[in-house]
Every structure is written in C-alpha cells, then in structure tokens.
Write an enzyme that holds these catalytic residues in place. Structure first.
Site, PDB file in Angstrom:
ATOM      1  N   GLU A 199     -16.913 -89.031  38.007  1.00  0.00           N
ATOM      2  CA  GLU A 199     -18.101 -89.885  37.876  1.00  0.00           C
ATOM      3  C   GLU A 199     -18.623 -89.939  36.441  1.00  0.00           C
ATOM      4  O   GLU A 199     -19.090 -90.992  35.981  1.00  0.00           O
ATOM      5  CB  GLU A 199     -19.205 -89.420  38.833  1.00  0.00           C
ATOM      6  N   ASP A 207     -25.332 -90.056  46.120  1.00  0.00           N
ATOM      7  CA  ASP A 207     -25.342 -88.593  45.981  1.00  0.00           C
ATOM      8  C   ASP A 207     -24.353 -88.136  44.895  1.00  0.00           C
ATOM      9  O   ASP A 207     -24.561 -87.121  44.245  1.00  0.00           O
ATOM     10  CB  ASP A 207     -24.950 -87.940  47.308  1.00  0.00           C
ATOM     11  N   HIS A 243     -24.528 -86.876  51.754  1.00  0.00           N
ATOM     12  CA  HIS A 243     -24.100 -88.281  51.806  1.00  0.00           C
ATOM     13  C   HIS A 243     -25.189 -89.141  52.426  1.00  0.00           C
ATOM     14  O   HIS A 243     -24.910 -90.048  53.208  1.00  0.00           O
ATOM     15  CB  HIS A 243     -22.829 -88.435  52.654  1.00  0.00           C
TER      16      HIS A 243
END
Ligand SMILES: Cc1ncc(C[n+]2csc(CCOP(=O)(O)OP(=O)(O)O)c2C)c(N)n1
Length: 665
Positions: A391, A416, A460
C-alpha cells in the site's frame, strides 16, 4: 553543479562548497539564527557531487532529510537554500519547509523527506511518469542506512522491480541509524544484498570517493535509460558530525570518529587518494578563498532577509478553482453503483491519455469487487495494472506520478488497509502544494471502500472518513448513489489536488439512474434529497439509504425531514448545512456509520453550534456506531450500527418537540 567535467579540482570545489555551507549552517544554528534541529551532511558530500556529475538536467532527485548537499549539487541557489534553512521569506520554499523538507523543482530537486524511507515509493511514481511521457528520465532517490529498515523502502523497491522502473536507489550508509550503530541492528554488513534479493542489480560503492560514485551512477543511469532499471547503490560513507546540530555524540566511540575523519572526502582529494591525481595546493588555496568569500556574502545576505509574512500562511493549501472540462451528455440509464464507477474510470481513461489506474488485483482480475473489470483489456497493461500488495508503494507512487503531472486513480482494496500506509497521504500528498507554494502539486485520486457488511471482521469494516477529513491539503468524498459515484469520481480525477473517495461495498450492487458524460463537477458540494421543515437529517455515504427510507416513513406520519447528503466532507459545504439548519429551525439529526466519538458528525455539530447558535433550540442529535470494535456476527453488527428504526425514533422525538413548541408552530 550538474554539468562540467569532474576533475579533481572541480570535485574538491563542489564538495568543499557543501562542506563550508554546512559548517556555516552549524554556526548559525549555534548562534540561534537557525531555529530547530538541523541535520548536516558533513562527510557525505561526495555522494551528491558524484551522482549529479553523472546525471542529466532532465533527471530527477529525491533526497534523504539530510539533504542540503543534494539541493546544492542539483544547482539550487545556495543563498535561497540557506534562507530556507533560516526560515526566511526568500527561501526556496518561502520558509514553509525548513531544513529537512526543502525542495526546488526548478532544478529537478523534488525534495528531501523528513519521514525516513518515504521518498522511495514517491521516486517510483516519478519514474512511472517518465515511462508515461517517454522522457527517458532517470530518478535518483537517496535514503540512509537506518531508513533501509522502513517498510516503505522495501515496498518501493519491490514495486520498482515489478514495474521495471528507471530508479536509482542510493543508500547513504554512514554506519549510524540516528544514534545507533547500524551494525548492531542489521545481521548483514551490506545493505545492497537486499536489492539483490529482490532481483534488483545492486552494488556496494565507496561513497567518499566522488569519482567512484559518479561512475556507479553513470552505469546505473545507462541501465535505467535502456529499460533495465532499477538499480540499488549502497554508498558507504561517513558522518563527520552529530546526528543533528546539537548532538554531542556521547554515544559514539572515539575510534569511529577517527575512522570517519580519515575517510573525509576532502582529505582524500588533497592526498590524491581518489581521482588518480593529487590536488594542486595553489588550486586548493584559490578554491578555499573563493568559497570563504561566497559563504560570507550569502550569510550576510540571509541575515538581512525578512521572515515570511504571517498573512501568507493560509495560501496554497489547494489550487484555485478553474473551469472543468465537459463531454457530450448521454441519456440516463439504470446502472449499479459499481458499474457507474467503472464507467467514470473508462470515460476518464479515454479522455486523459496519461491517466493511470492501478492497485491490487485491479488489472487482469478487474478488482476484487469487479469495479475495474475490462479496463485493462481496453487500455492495456501500461495504463491499468496490478501491483504488489504494497500500500505504501501504491500510494507513494501515485504521489510521485502526480509530481510530474501524471494523474492516477489508485485503489486501496479496503480502507482499513490504508492505515498501513497513511504516511503517503497525510505526510506526503497533503504537504506538497503547500510546501512548494503551488509550484508542485500531486493530482492523485485514491479509491477505497469501507464499512460493515455481514460477516466482515473488525479489520475489514471500519469507517475512517473522519480520520482523513481531519487533514488539510487533501479532499475527501463519499458517494452514496450511482450518479454521485460517477460524478464524484470524475470530479476527483479532474481535481488538481489529492483526493480520497470512499465507497461502501454494500452499495456496489445498488442501482439508480445515471447520466454519464456532461460537465465535470467540482470536488465539492452537498446534495439535498428530501425537503422538510420539521427537522434536518444530515448524513453521507451508505447511511443515506436508511435515512431516506426513514424520512419517507416519517412523511407518512406528516413529519417532514430535510435530508442532506454532505457528499464531500472536505471541503465541507457549510452553506448547505446552514440552509438545512435554518429550514429546520435548528432541529438536527446527524447519522453516520462510523463510531460516534470523534466521528465526522461531531465536526458538523460543532460547526452548527458555532455558526448558527441562535437558531438551535434543541441539542443536536448524533447517531453513529456504538463505540466498540465492529464484531463479525451479523446479530452483533446490528446491535452496534445505527438502524433505520433508531433514525426514525430519534427524528420523531426531535419533530415532536417542535410540534410542542408554540414559538415555532
Ligand atoms: C519514519 C520515521 N521514523 C523515525 C524518524 C526519526 N529519525 C529522524 S532521522 C533518523 C535516523 C535515520 O537514520 P538513517 O536513515 O541511517 O539516516 P542518517 O541519519 O544516518 O542520515 C530517525 C530515526 C523519522 N524521521 N521518520
């Protein structure tokens, strides 16, 4: 300093220039002219000097926070650099960056980074832009040996290897990870091995010899230009002073200090220890005299420079609004939310030949929720592609591409997951326009999805919009309908500033009438869905559906609620909130799926109280998730989330107070 042959005399001159500059900064810091901590590159000057001798003016540099030498080697005006370090108005960043975050895009210096390691993924994005533009531009990013232990550094190298990017990673290994010897942390002596393990050509280089650095960078740059990058160069070097200007180095063994002094690149040049030739004494004397005079003149000028005007502190947070493009409007069609997002991406990929769309599973598979389905087929793997599960690299590369004017839409699969890489949004993207006073900006769009669905676990299911909307410098939107999903995504892509769009996966299969094409909206503005004077319900995102259903039910009881969907939380449509508040005589219910405490509803309520206090007759009510973690079992989830009946009951309560108030009826 980028041009001209690097003779021994020239190398001495360039290195000594940085040395005398840094020594003067140290003196000014001790004198109190320079405020705050300053990190000097004393001992490490041969790395920028050698590297820049090998690169071309079109190439780009990103540096460690210990980066004054890189700015000078790129050709920044030394007076403007010193002025920046001393927080003066004529500084290269007008005093906004200071010592550890300065940048000078005019000379290809995209800046230092005070978050160690964070520049690595950003460099990837600059390199992606080089491929988009076909510019054969090479990007060099330097980080310290300590920073090599940052996740962002590894992610950035993994990403560069995956995309075959023209990046030269330079690790300036001075043996110290701040105040800790790197040898006491790392099992292996050579950090270059890490690059090798990732399939990246990697070398250990003598970083106190400018000629060795030059040759290594020249070779790496040639490989990058030929499409064989990236390359990692671990430049072993020395730190001749403390970690920062006030560091007394109580932790540092005397023999380490002596060894560093022996490897001083200036001493080595004088001794003829590098460059194959001894420096002529007369040359050295002439250069020293010239530099003393130059640094004295610069210092005198900087002392006289004014500080930045406090009036300017609010400027350059966002771009000024400009007209948005339009395309022919198509007849409305019934579409799912997911398809509306897909069409917005398709339309913008068609309209903007340089737009990139990428993320985990975004390319071949078309996204875990099918949102990007078929886009890779239509636009090819160089524009729509899959990334490593990294990410920080996804977001950081989007920041870097944006620096070069290449727009991106990157997908973070779950909101998240953004938490592992928030640095790139908050510390990086949000700062760029402001620090660079609009000379640089980063037009990226982050798409993500959040929220609770049956069986989703606590990692999540969070609703994180308040966290992001808290940050000046970015824009944050949540589309609640298929039409807004289409319009807001196009608006985000057209916006010249970093924008985060938060979808909700429970909405993906919802349908609605969507007009595609047409004028692109601005990334701002709320939308009123129902009109009523008994109360106003303010909401956004997935809660809108329940709020509208509740309002329709209440209407059957002759309780009429205005329903305001904020759509964009930053910038916030204060005028729409004010109108809704006035229409409902100050009876307000705010509904969101995020936890109540610190949720964005608190900000909305505070603004209403601050700005419309006289019209508020009852306490503003908030309905959000209860302040616990989000459980996975659907029955437990329902116990935590605001329900439609809770909305109806609370709204009824507020409206009945109105009915009982003779001042209103
Ligand atoms: C992400 C992050 N963690 C910690 C710090 C605090 N910090 C500032 S400089 C520094 C040392 C970095 O060491 P290294 O990368 O070896 O660079 P050097 O100081 O040797 O130039 C640290 C830990 C930071 N700025 N950023």
């Amino acid at each position: 300093m980028r041009t001209g042959e690097l003779t021994v005399a020239e190398a001495y001159k360039r290195i000594a220039m940085i040395r005398r500059f840094e020594e003067r900064v140290l003196a000014l810091s001790r004198e109190g002219v320079v405020a705050g901590s300053v990190h000097l590159c004393l001992g490490q000057e041969a790395i920028p000097v050698g590297a820049l001798a090998a690169l071309q003016p079109r190439d780009r540099i990103l540096a460690t926070y210990r980066g004054h030498g890189w700015a000078l080697a790129c050709g920044s005006d030394p007076a403007a650099v010193m002025a920046e370090i001393a927080h003066r108005q004529p500084g290269i960043n007008g005093g906004r960056a200071g010592s550890a975050l300065l940048s000078d895009p005019d000379v290809g210096f995209l800046g230092e980074n005070s978050i160690v390691g964070a520049g690595v993924p950003i460099a990837d994005g600059v390199a992606l832009a080089s491929l988009v533009h076909g510019s054969r531009r090479v990007v060099l990013v330097s980080i310290g040996d300590g920073a090599m232990n940052q996740g962002a550094a590894t992610e950035g190298m993994v990403f560069a290897a995956a995309r075959n990017l023209p990046v030269i990673f330079v690790c300036e290994n001075n043996g110290w990870s701040e105040m800790t010897p790197i040898a006491s942390i790392n099992r292996r002596a050579d950090l270059a091995e890490r690059g090798t393990a990732l399939g990246i050509e990697s070398h250990v280089v003598d970083g106190t010899d400018p000629f060795t650095v030059r040759d290594a960078v020249a070779d790496a740059a040639a490989k990058c230009r030929a499409g064989n990058g990236p390359v990692l160069l671990e430049c072993k070097t020395v730190r001749l002073s403390g970690h920062y200007t006030k560091d007394i180095e109580h932790y540092r063994p005397k023999d380490d200090i002596a060894a560093a002094a022996a490897a001083d690149p200036l001493t080595r040049l004088q001794k003829g220890d590098c460059g194959g030739q001894q420096l002529d004494d007369a040359d050295r004397h002439r250069i020293d005299q010239h530099l003393t005079k130059l640094i004295d003149e610069i210092t005198a000028a900087v002392r006289e420079m004014p500080p930045p005007s406090p009036m300017s502190a609010l400027e350059h947070l966002y771009a000024s609004p400009s007209p948005t493009p339009a395309s022919p409007q198509n007849a409305p069609a019934e579409l799912t939310y997911q398809r509306a997002v897909n069409l917005a991406l398709k339309d913008e990929l068609e309209a903007r030949p340089d737009l990139l769309v990428y993320g985990e599973d975004v390319g071949q598979a078309g996204g875990i929720f099918g949102v990007t389905r078929s886009l890779q087929k239509q636009f090819g793997n160089s524009r729509v592609f899959d990334t490593p599960i990294s990410e920080a690299a996804i977001l950081g590369s989007a920041v870097g591409a944006g620096l070069e004017g290449v727009p991106t839409v990157v997908e973070i699969m779950w909101a998240d997951f953004m938490l592992v890489a928030l640095d790139q949004i908050i510390n990086q993207a949000a700062n760029i326009r402001y620090i660079n006073r609009s000379k640089l900006s980063t037009p990226l769009t982050v798409r993500t999805q959040q929220g609770v669905t049956p069986g989703s676990c606590a990692q999540h299911s969070q609703s994180l919009e308040a966290l992001l909307a808290h940050i000046p410098g970015i824009k944050v939107g949540l589309a609640a309908t298929p039409q807004d999903a289409y319009d807001m995504l196009r608006a985000a892509i057209a916006d010249p500033d970093p924008t985060v769009l938060i979808e909700h996966r429970a909405l993906y299969q919802t349908t609605g009438s969507v007009s595609t094409g047409g004028q692109i909206q601005r990334a701002e503005g709320a939308r009123k869905h129902r009109d009523g004077r008994d109360l106003a319900i303010i909401t956004w995102g997935a809660s809108l559906g329940d709020v509208i259903a509740a309002a329709d039910e209440l209407a059957e009881e002759q309780i009429h609620a205005t329903v305001l969907d904020l759509r964009w939380l930053r910038p916030l449509d204060d005028a729409a909130i004010a109108r809704a508040t006035a229409d409902a005589s100050g009876r307000i219910l705010i509904v969101h799926e995020a936890c109540t405490t610190g949720g964005f509803g608190a900000e909305v309520a505070a603004r209403i109280y601050e700005r419309h206090f006289g019209t508020i007759l009852d306490p503003i009510r908030r309905l959000g998730a209860t302040d616990v973690r989000i459980p996975s079992a659907p029955t437990l989830q329902q116990a935590v989330l605001p329900s439609k009946s809770a909305i109806t009951d609370t709204a009824r309560e507020l409206a009945q107070k109105r009915a009982a108030d003779p001042a209103i009826r």
